[in-house]
Design a protein around this motif. Structure first.
Motif, mmCIF file in Angstrom:
data_model
loop_
_atom_site.group_PDB
_atom_site.id
_atom_site.type_symbol
_atom_site.label_atom_id
_atom_site.label_comp_id
_atom_site.label_asym_id
_atom_site.label_seq_id
_atom_site.Cartn_x
_atom_site.Cartn_y
_atom_site.Cartn_z
ATOM 1 N N ASP A 274 41.153 34.989 26.678
ATOM 2 C CA ASP A 274 42.101 36.072 26.427
ATOM 3 C C ASP A 274 43.415 35.557 25.853
ATOM 4 O O ASP A 274 44.004 36.182 24.962
ATOM 5 C CB ASP A 274 42.377 36.847 27.717
ATOM 6 N N ILE A 275 43.895 34.445 26.371
ATOM 7 C CA ILE A 275 45.167 33.915 25.880
ATOM 8 C C ILE A 275 45.069 33.586 24.395
ATOM 9 O O ILE A 275 45.945 33.954 23.593
ATOM 10 C CB ILE A 275 45.589 32.673 26.690
ATOM 11 N N LEU A 276 43.991 32.926 23.983
ATOM 12 C CA LEU A 276 43.836 32.592 22.565
ATOM 13 C C LEU A 276 43.632 33.844 21.725
ATOM 14 O O LEU A 276 44.230 33.983 20.648
ATOM 15 C CB LEU A 276 42.671 31.621 22.381
ATOM 16 N N ALA A 277 42.809 34.776 22.209
ATOM 17 C CA ALA A 277 42.572 36.010 21.450
ATOM 18 C C ALA A 277 43.844 36.849 21.361
ATOM 19 O O ALA A 277 44.122 37.474 20.326
ATOM 20 C CB ALA A 277 41.449 36.814 22.098
ATOM 21 N N GLY A 278 44.602 36.874 22.438
ATOM 22 C CA GLY A 278 45.843 37.652 22.426
ATOM 23 C C GLY A 278 46.865 37.090 21.453
ATOM 24 O O GLY A 278 47.544 37.838 20.746
ATOM 25 N N PRO B 190 45.576 46.847 21.852
ATOM 26 C CA PRO B 190 44.502 46.109 22.519
ATOM 27 C C PRO B 190 44.050 44.942 21.635
ATOM 28 O O PRO B 190 44.163 44.996 20.414
ATOM 29 C CB PRO B 190 43.383 47.143 22.644
ATOM 30 N N TYR B 191 43.549 43.891 22.261
ATOM 31 C CA TYR B 191 42.905 42.820 21.499
ATOM 32 C C TYR B 191 41.473 42.590 21.979
ATOM 33 O O TYR B 191 40.810 41.648 21.549
ATOM 34 C CB TYR B 191 43.714 41.515 21.579
ATOM 35 N N GLY B 192 40.995 43.482 22.842
ATOM 36 C CA GLY B 192 39.633 43.435 23.349
ATOM 37 C C GLY B 192 39.333 44.719 24.104
ATOM 38 O O GLY B 192 40.221 45.564 24.289
ATOM 39 N N GLY C 145 39.974 37.814 39.699
ATOM 40 C CA GLY C 145 39.897 39.026 40.503
ATOM 41 C C GLY C 145 39.685 40.271 39.670
ATOM 42 O O GLY C 145 39.366 41.330 40.215
ATOM 43 N N ASN C 146 39.875 40.175 38.335
ATOM 44 C CA ASN C 146 39.606 41.347 37.486
ATOM 45 C C ASN C 146 38.922 40.927 36.182
ATOM 46 O O ASN C 146 39.210 41.461 35.123
ATOM 47 C CB ASN C 146 40.879 42.148 37.208
ATOM 48 N N GLY C 147 37.992 39.981 36.291
ATOM 49 C CA GLY C 147 37.233 39.550 35.121
ATOM 50 C C GLY C 147 37.748 38.287 34.473
ATOM 51 O O GLY C 147 37.167 37.802 33.495
ATOM 52 N N GLY C 148 38.842 37.738 35.006
ATOM 53 C CA GLY C 148 39.405 36.522 34.446
ATOM 54 C C GLY C 148 38.916 35.287 35.164
ATOM 55 O O GLY C 148 37.795 35.223 35.639
ATOM 56 N N GLY C 149 39.786 34.308 35.288
ATOM 57 C CA GLY C 149 39.351 33.001 35.764
ATOM 58 C C GLY C 149 38.736 32.247 34.601
ATOM 59 O O GLY C 149 39.091 32.451 33.443
ATOM 60 N N TRP C 150 37.808 31.351 34.920
ATOM 61 C CA TRP C 150 37.113 30.605 33.860
ATOM 62 C C TRP C 150 35.859 31.352 33.440
ATOM 63 O O TRP C 150 35.084 31.749 34.297
ATOM 64 C CB TRP C 150 36.740 29.207 34.355
#
Length: 266
Positions: free
Chosen positions: A85-89, A8-10, A74-79
């Motif tokens: 997430d992409i940067l944290a991942g 996991p990263y979050g 639709g599951n907490g993403g979008g802007w």
């Protein structure tokens, strides 16, 4: 034998990646690291299972693959969640480098469709702070001390967000991602658009399928044209097949992408 480790990263169930490691002699390093970012027009019904065959294939060819899941619309993403997430991942690789002998100087991204957009956008992270935008459009803070991509292979990427929204690709997927039309949130569109971060100083191969009916080839062509004057101009590569041939390990279109990944990691 190939090893698979999920991390996991979050705290969110969609904030994880699977590190797929090639078989190698004790103490030997992989050839490099490929961050695999799946597509699906940033929507929650598509997930990291799309990237799994690519990650396994890359590991078979000596590359450590980080198959990255992220929150989608639709599951907490979008802007701004998807972008954070992409940067944290990607930055999670900084923690994994020691235990798994990863070379952080040889990390690149392979992104398909919407994942191509996110991969190229992440490659421009160090330029985001220089965009002349109001504070409310800076909800995604790029940590310039994080893991930097050394190159990107975009597979029919949505690399021109403004153009994609004008065409209303996939029933308005861009507006769904960012929370509205560009007339309402022009700064957010600029911050999220890979075109705004040009010119980049890392190589980008914009691979596009000849018979792609999902993402028009004009998306890649526009990006390449806009970056021609940069220090490392992006390159357009056309391959046979449709949109999904690019993520079929048995297809010529994908094999071209794999060769470009290996070229970037030499």
């Amino acid at each position: 034998m190939i090893e698979r480790h999920r991390y996991p990263y979050g705290p969110d169930p969609s904030q994880w990646g699977e590190l797929v490691l090639p078989a190698r002699a004790a103490g030997a390093r992989p050839r490099g690291v490929a961050v695999v970012i799946h597509g699906g027009y940033w929507r929650a019904k598509y997930g990291a299972e799309l990237g799994e065959p690519l990650a396994l294939d890359l590991a078979e060819h000596g590359v450590a693959a980080w198959n990255l899941e992220y929150r989608r619309a639709g599951n907490g993403g979008g802007w701004p969640g998807t972008f954070r997430d992409i940067l944290a991942g990607i930055d999670k690789l900084g923690e994994l480098a020691g235990p798994h002998s990863l070379d952080l100087g040889k990390v690149m991204a392979l992104g398909h469709s919407a994942g191509g957009h996110l991969a190229v956008w992440a490659a421009g992270r160090d330029r985001l702070g220089s965009l002349d935008l109001p504070e409310e459009d800076r909800e995604v803070r790029a940590n310039n001390a994080g893991v930097r991509l050394a190159g990107v292979v975009s597979q029919s990427g949505v690399l021109d967000l403004a153009g994609a929204e004008r065409l209303r690709l996939s029933d308005g997927a861009v507006a769904n991602l960012l929370g509205g039309p560009p007339s309402d949130i022009p700064g957010r569109y600029r911050y999220a658009d890979p075109m705004a971060a040009l010119p980049l100083d890392v190589p980008v191969f914009a691979v596009h399928a000849e018979d792609d009916d999902d993402v028009p080839p004009a998306m890649s062509a526009a990006y390449v044209d806009a970056g021609r004057s940069g220090p490392v101009p992006p390159r357009l590569v056309t391959v046979p097949g449709d949109h999904f041939a690019l993520i079929d390990p048995g297809a010529e279109a994908y094999r071209t992408c794999r060769e470009l990944v290996l070229e970037l990691l030499r």
